[in-house]
Design a protein around this motif. Sequence first.
Motif, PDB file in Angstrom:
ATOM      1  N   MET A 346       0.830  -1.198   0.000  1.00  0.00           N
ATOM      2  CA  MET A 346       0.000   0.000   0.000  1.00  0.00           C
ATOM      3  C   MET A 346       0.871   1.257   0.000  1.00  0.00           C
ATOM      4  SD  MET A 346      -3.053   1.101   2.644  1.00  0.00           S
ATOM      5  CE  MET A 346      -1.924   1.250   4.033  1.00  0.00           C
ATOM      6  N   GLN A 347       1.922   1.256   0.831  1.00  0.00           N
ATOM      7  CA  GLN A 347       2.818   2.395   0.857  1.00  0.00           C
ATOM      8  C   GLN A 347       3.550   2.549  -0.469  1.00  0.00           C
ATOM      9  OE1 GLN A 347       5.301   1.559   4.234  1.00  0.00           O
ATOM     10  NE2 GLN A 347       3.813   2.328   5.728  1.00  0.00           N
ATOM     11  N   LYS A 348       3.896   1.416  -1.091  1.00  0.00           N
ATOM     12  CA  LYS A 348       4.565   1.449  -2.385  1.00  0.00           C
ATOM     13  C   LYS A 348       3.652   2.026  -3.461  1.00  0.00           C
ATOM     14  CE  LYS A 348       6.978  -1.579  -5.646  1.00  0.00           C
ATOM     15  NZ  LYS A 348       7.418  -2.971  -5.926  1.00  0.00           N
ATOM     16  N   SER A 349       2.372   1.623  -3.388  1.00  0.00           N
ATOM     17  CA  SER A 349       1.405   2.139  -4.362  1.00  0.00           C
ATOM     18  C   SER A 349       1.211   3.634  -4.189  1.00  0.00           C
ATOM     19  CB  SER A 349       0.072   1.412  -4.217  1.00  0.00           C
ATOM     20  OG  SER A 349       0.214   0.027  -4.480  1.00  0.00           O
ATOM     21  N   LEU A 354       2.159   9.073  -6.058  1.00  0.00           N
ATOM     22  CA  LEU A 354       2.671  10.414  -5.804  1.00  0.00           C
ATOM     23  C   LEU A 354       3.680  10.811  -6.885  1.00  0.00           C
ATOM     24  CD1 LEU A 354       2.803  12.873  -3.936  1.00  0.00           C
ATOM     25  CD2 LEU A 354       4.600  11.693  -2.640  1.00  0.00           C
ATOM     26  N   ILE A 355       4.510   9.867  -7.302  1.00  0.00           N
ATOM     27  CA  ILE A 355       5.499  10.148  -8.353  1.00  0.00           C
ATOM     28  C   ILE A 355       4.794  10.494  -9.666  1.00  0.00           C
ATOM     29  CG2 ILE A 355       7.299   9.114  -9.787  1.00  0.00           C
ATOM     30  CD1 ILE A 355       8.170   7.493  -7.348  1.00  0.00           C
ATOM     31  N   VAL A 356       3.758   9.729  -9.963  1.00  0.00           N
ATOM     32  CA  VAL A 356       3.000   9.974 -11.197  1.00  0.00           C
ATOM     33  C   VAL A 356       2.350  11.349 -11.161  1.00  0.00           C
ATOM     34  CG1 VAL A 356       1.018   9.252 -12.564  1.00  0.00           C
ATOM     35  CG2 VAL A 356       2.604   7.536 -11.664  1.00  0.00           C
ATOM     36  N   GLY A 359       4.928  14.025 -11.585  1.00  0.00           N
ATOM     37  CA  GLY A 359       5.344  14.121 -12.978  1.00  0.00           C
ATOM     38  C   GLY A 359       4.296  14.794 -13.831  1.00  0.00           C
ATOM     39  N   ASN A 360       3.023  14.497 -13.621  1.00  0.00           N
ATOM     40  CA  ASN A 360       1.953  15.134 -14.393  1.00  0.00           C
ATOM     41  C   ASN A 360       1.900  16.634 -14.131  1.00  0.00           C
ATOM     42  OD1 ASN A 360       1.238  12.703 -15.529  1.00  0.00           O
ATOM     43  ND2 ASN A 360      -0.333  12.253 -13.979  1.00  0.00           N
ATOM     44  N   ASN A 361       2.073  17.020 -12.870  1.00  0.00           N
ATOM     45  CA  ASN A 361       2.026  18.442 -12.504  1.00  0.00           C
ATOM     46  C   ASN A 361       3.169  19.193 -13.187  1.00  0.00           C
ATOM     47  OD1 ASN A 361      -0.241  18.086 -10.902  1.00  0.00           O
ATOM     48  ND2 ASN A 361       0.961  17.789  -9.010  1.00  0.00           N
ATOM     49  N   ARG A 362       4.334  18.570 -13.230  1.00  0.00           N
ATOM     50  CA  ARG A 362       5.469  19.222 -13.884  1.00  0.00           C
ATOM     51  C   ARG A 362       5.215  19.396 -15.371  1.00  0.00           C
ATOM     52  NH1 ARG A 362      10.652  16.093 -11.109  1.00  0.00           N
ATOM     53  NH2 ARG A 362      10.476  17.085  -9.019  1.00  0.00           N
ATOM     54  N   ASN A 363       4.639  18.377 -16.011  1.00  0.00           N
ATOM     55  CA  ASN A 363       4.335  18.448 -17.431  1.00  0.00           C
ATOM     56  C   ASN A 363       3.277  19.529 -17.693  1.00  0.00           C
ATOM     57  OD1 ASN A 363       6.126  16.395 -18.031  1.00  0.00           O
ATOM     58  ND2 ASN A 363       4.551  14.771 -17.793  1.00  0.00           N
ATOM     59  N   HIS A 364       2.336  19.631 -16.771  1.00  0.00           N
ATOM     60  CA  HIS A 364       1.282  20.618 -16.932  1.00  0.00           C
ATOM     61  C   HIS A 364       1.844  22.035 -16.844  1.00  0.00           C
ATOM     62  CE1 HIS A 364      -2.728  22.324 -16.830  1.00  0.00           C
ATOM     63  NE2 HIS A 364      -2.384  23.008 -15.727  1.00  0.00           N
ATOM     64  N   VAL A 365       2.775  22.243 -15.929  1.00  0.00           N
ATOM     65  CA  VAL A 365       3.377  23.549 -15.760  1.00  0.00           C
ATOM     66  C   VAL A 365       4.189  23.948 -17.007  1.00  0.00           C
ATOM     67  CG1 VAL A 365       5.087  24.905 -14.443  1.00  0.00           C
ATOM     68  CG2 VAL A 365       3.425  23.456 -13.247  1.00  0.00           C
TER      69      VAL A 365
END
Length: 366
Positions: A346-349, A354-356, A359-365
Amino acid sequence: MEQDDPRFRITPLQQMAASTSGALITSCIVTPLDVVKTRLQAQQKALLSNKCYLYCNGLMDHLCPCNGNGQGPSSVAAMLKKPTHFNGTLDAFVKISRFEGPSTLWSGLGPTLILALPATVIYFVTYEQIRNRLRAYVAKPGDGLAQQPLWVAPVSGGMARVWAASIVSPLEMLRTRMQAQKMSYLEGGRALGNLMQQQGVTGLWKGLGATLLRDVPFSALYWLNYETLKSKFNQPVPTFQFSLLAGALSGSVAAIITLPFDVVKTHQQIELGEKQIYSNPPKTVNGRNSTMKVIKKIYSQSGVSGLFTGLVPRLVKVAPACAIMIATFEYGKKWFYEQNMAMFEMQKSKANLLIVKTGNNRNHVQ
């Protein structure tokens, strides 16, 4: 695959929780069998000494031989309709229940619970910690921990028992006294207080040598047998049913071999009563050879059968006790291990999610 992945291995606190429930259930079930075993061994000691080891007050007469002169324990017992002699395990159960009440079979349950919980927790946690460290120490690079050398289990079990038995020895003495005499808690406390006055604090560890001679080989044999059965039948993570059967068998074999030391331990600990009452108490056997001297005395007067007094109730007690404890402990270990795996996944998921998102937020910016 055995439960040895360090990412999911259960913690000492979880090991404590896994062993506690088994200790509670086991103590309630086997205490009557322990009472009968102690009474039979105490009766044998009274007959060997040819006198009561405590004064005749109607409560301890079952530990005194009959003198047939109208005085002493037999006459007191007759007036109070209490048994003076047990002819075996079943006879002891019947007479204790009939003349002293069924609740007497649970004499010393309080000290047993107080003794069993810390002793069991210390024992099982210590065993697991020592075993894991020894296996890690002898493991070759790349082999993992699946293969366990034959000597690891008995060494771990013996070391764990030395530590646990030494810590709870005073409580073990109190329990033995209460079971042998039908003592109240207040009387038991006074008895231990008198012993401390006569022999000092070290008197609380009377019989520890015999206890270790009984428990250390027992533990070594038990864990050797149990781990061997697990390996032979390919049960790295044993089922509940397998643990019950393997635990009962392993405990029975170890109990038979070490019973003479259990008899000696009981003899040494109930000498407490003699020292409190007699003006010239029997000479206590001390020193390194004390256990062997007691064994020789019992053998000279009762033969081999004397060294195995209480064998039936000890087997009837040990087999279910070992079965319940190890099955409960193994089940608890498995449950906590699976919970740790689930928590890790669960912690791994969550971390991957969170990484995904990051990454999406960075791409959006951008």
